[in-house]
Write a protein that holds these residues in place. Structure first.
Motif, PDB file in Angstrom:
ATOM      1  N   ARG A 232       0.859  -1.190   0.000  1.00  0.00           N
ATOM      2  CA  ARG A 232       0.000   0.000   0.000  1.00  0.00           C
ATOM      3  C   ARG A 232       0.893   1.237   0.000  1.00  0.00           C
ATOM      4  NH1 ARG A 232      -5.244  -1.338   0.602  1.00  0.00           N
ATOM      5  NH2 ARG A 232      -5.693  -3.455   1.340  1.00  0.00           N
ATOM      6  N   GLU A 280      -2.628   5.275  -9.849  1.00  0.00           N
ATOM      7  CA  GLU A 280      -3.437   4.059  -9.832  1.00  0.00           C
ATOM      8  C   GLU A 280      -4.062   3.797 -11.198  1.00  0.00           C
ATOM      9  OE1 GLU A 280      -5.622   2.398  -6.312  1.00  0.00           O
ATOM     10  OE2 GLU A 280      -5.614   4.519  -5.764  1.00  0.00           O
ATOM     11  N   LEU A 346     -13.401   2.588 -10.363  1.00  0.00           N
ATOM     12  CA  LEU A 346     -12.891   3.394  -9.256  1.00  0.00           C
ATOM     13  C   LEU A 346     -14.015   4.193  -8.600  1.00  0.00           C
ATOM     14  CD1 LEU A 346     -10.528   4.537  -7.616  1.00  0.00           C
ATOM     15  CD2 LEU A 346     -10.166   6.204  -9.443  1.00  0.00           C
ATOM     16  N   GLU A 349     -16.667   1.579  -6.859  1.00  0.00           N
ATOM     17  CA  GLU A 349     -16.213   0.798  -5.713  1.00  0.00           C
ATOM     18  C   GLU A 349     -15.379   1.611  -4.722  1.00  0.00           C
ATOM     19  OE1 GLU A 349     -14.300  -2.755  -7.069  1.00  0.00           O
ATOM     20  OE2 GLU A 349     -15.923  -3.262  -8.463  1.00  0.00           O
ATOM     21  N   GLY A 350     -14.977   2.807  -5.136  1.00  0.00           N
ATOM     22  CA  GLY A 350     -14.198   3.652  -4.239  1.00  0.00           C
ATOM     23  C   GLY A 350     -12.714   3.405  -4.281  1.00  0.00           C
ATOM     24  N   SER A 351     -12.288   2.318  -4.931  1.00  0.00           N
ATOM     25  CA  SER A 351     -10.866   2.012  -5.050  1.00  0.00           C
ATOM     26  C   SER A 351     -10.697   0.983  -6.155  1.00  0.00           C
ATOM     27  CB  SER A 351     -10.294   1.474  -3.738  1.00  0.00           C
ATOM     28  OG  SER A 351     -10.894   0.225  -3.422  1.00  0.00           O
TER      29      SER A 351
END
Length: 381
Positions: A232, A280, A346, A349-351
């Motif tokens: 991360r 990302e 993205l 789902e938020g990520s």
């Protein structure tokens, strides 16, 4: 130059008070590794900086937590004249100290464990590691003979004498190592095989995969596979190269993308984005359409993004500020459509499923990623 005080302040900024990396950062004279470097001025021109001619600026640059570009295209700052203004991409740099420390932490160095530093650059990681575990346990490798020789000379003057190797890591990596840290983006697939072969069973690697900003760490098991995870944490390293410069970009396709109508014209859903800076998105696009190259331009409020691919695919998206863009696409893939699918995920789902994903790297260099029901692989095409 009173470098000890400025180095100490840098160490306080990029490490914790109880960190074992505090002393290496504080005691390595980083300015000696970067006597000259390149800065880019506001019109976008590379300008040479010479430390000895301005010691105050030298200390400020060397002991700031920033990367210093030392080579652009084929021209190293050490060999440049004051009026030189090279064109092209950076091909070497002194990586910002906080990122060097993060990569070393990801590698989990231990006493007496042989370390390979892939991508010597200016020699900063080699210097920090030599200070902590002893230079006799450190090997530094780069494809560029001058980078290796210059770093070797400068490290020697600091009292460090690690093994220095000039080699193309995508072709052959001599020796065996319990720890490998790469500060260049390694290519998944055949180009990763020599590095994996040099990692001893039970050893640990920390690297990014080329064209992504994903930091991958893992342990090599007895079957030859490396098992680990996508940290991360992210990093934007230069790609590995096999010569004195990168291969030329897909200039013909970029020219086509700049003006052609394409096979498909549509209105995009999301604002134009500089994909190279959206780490990302960039990483997920590489997994979805490996090998895509990126371009981005602004003029007043107008923004244009370009995507091109070696298979002949291209896309252009243009808009005023955050307006929905006009999109043109051509070739076998719809690159902007692929990017919008990623952005849909993205937003929904938020990520994205990248950070924290499990990783298995097989001896052939293929990286297999998984998180929940999501599966992907890099290097098998």
């Amino acid at each position: 130059m009173d470098w000890e005080k400025t180095a100490g302040r840098l160490a306080d900024r990029v490490t914790d008070p109880d960190s074992r990396w505090l002393a290496p950062v504080a005691r390595v004279p980083r300015h000696q590794l970067v006597p000259r470097w390149w800065d880019m001025d506001s019109p976008g021109t590379w300008v040479l900086r010479d430390g000895a001619s301005n010691p105050e600026a030298w200390a400020e640059a060397a002991y700031a937590d920033r990367s210093l570009v030392t080579k652009v295209g084929r021209l190293h700052a050490d060999h440049a004249k004051p009026d030189d203004h090279p064109e092209g991409l950076p091909t070497s740099s002194a990586t910002l100290p906080s990122l060097v420390v993060r990569m070393l932490r990801h590698a989990r160095l231990g006493p007496g464990l042989p370390l390979l530093d892939l991508g010597t650059g200016a020699g900063g990681l080699t210097a920090y590691a030599s200070h902590l575990i002893g230079a006799e346990h450190v090997t530094s490798l780069d494809v560029d003979p001058y980078l290796v020789s210059a770093a070797e000379d400068r490290l020697s003057r600091m009292g460090h004498h690690p093994e220095m190797i000039t080699a193309d890591a995508t072709e052959h990596v001599p020796g065996a190592y319990d720890r490998i840290v790469s500060t260049v983006g390694l290519p998944a697939g055949p180009g990763l095989r020599p590095v994996l072969s040099a990692l001893a069973p039970g050893g640990r690697i920390a690297t990014t995969i080329g064209h992504t900003c994903l930091i991958i760490t893992g342990w090599k098991h007895g079957d030859g596979d490396v098992y680990g995870q996508v940290e991360r944490d992210m990093a934007g390293f230069m790609l590995t190269r096999s010569g004195n410069d990168y291969p030329p970009p897909l200039a013909g396709l970029f020219a086509l993308a700049r003006s052609a109508e394409g096979d498909e014209r549509s209105t995009g859903r999301y604002p134009v984005v500089d994909v190279a800076e959206a780490w990302e998105l960039r990483s997920m696009l590489e997994i979805t359409a490996p090998g895509a190259e990126l371009g981005y331009e602004t003029h007043d409020r107008a923004r244009t993004a370009f995507l091109v691919h070696p298979d002949g695919s291209w896309a252009r998206a243009s808009a005023e500020w955050t307006d929905p863009p006009e999109v043109h696409q051509g070739g076998p893939q719809r690159l902007w459509t692929a990017l919008e699918r990623i952005r849909n995920r993205l937003n929904a789902e938020g990520s994205l499923p990248l950070l924290g994903a499990r990783v298995r790297i097989t001896p052939d260099g293929v990286c297999r990623l998984s998180r929940g029901k999501w599966r992907a692989s890099v290097g098998d095409r």
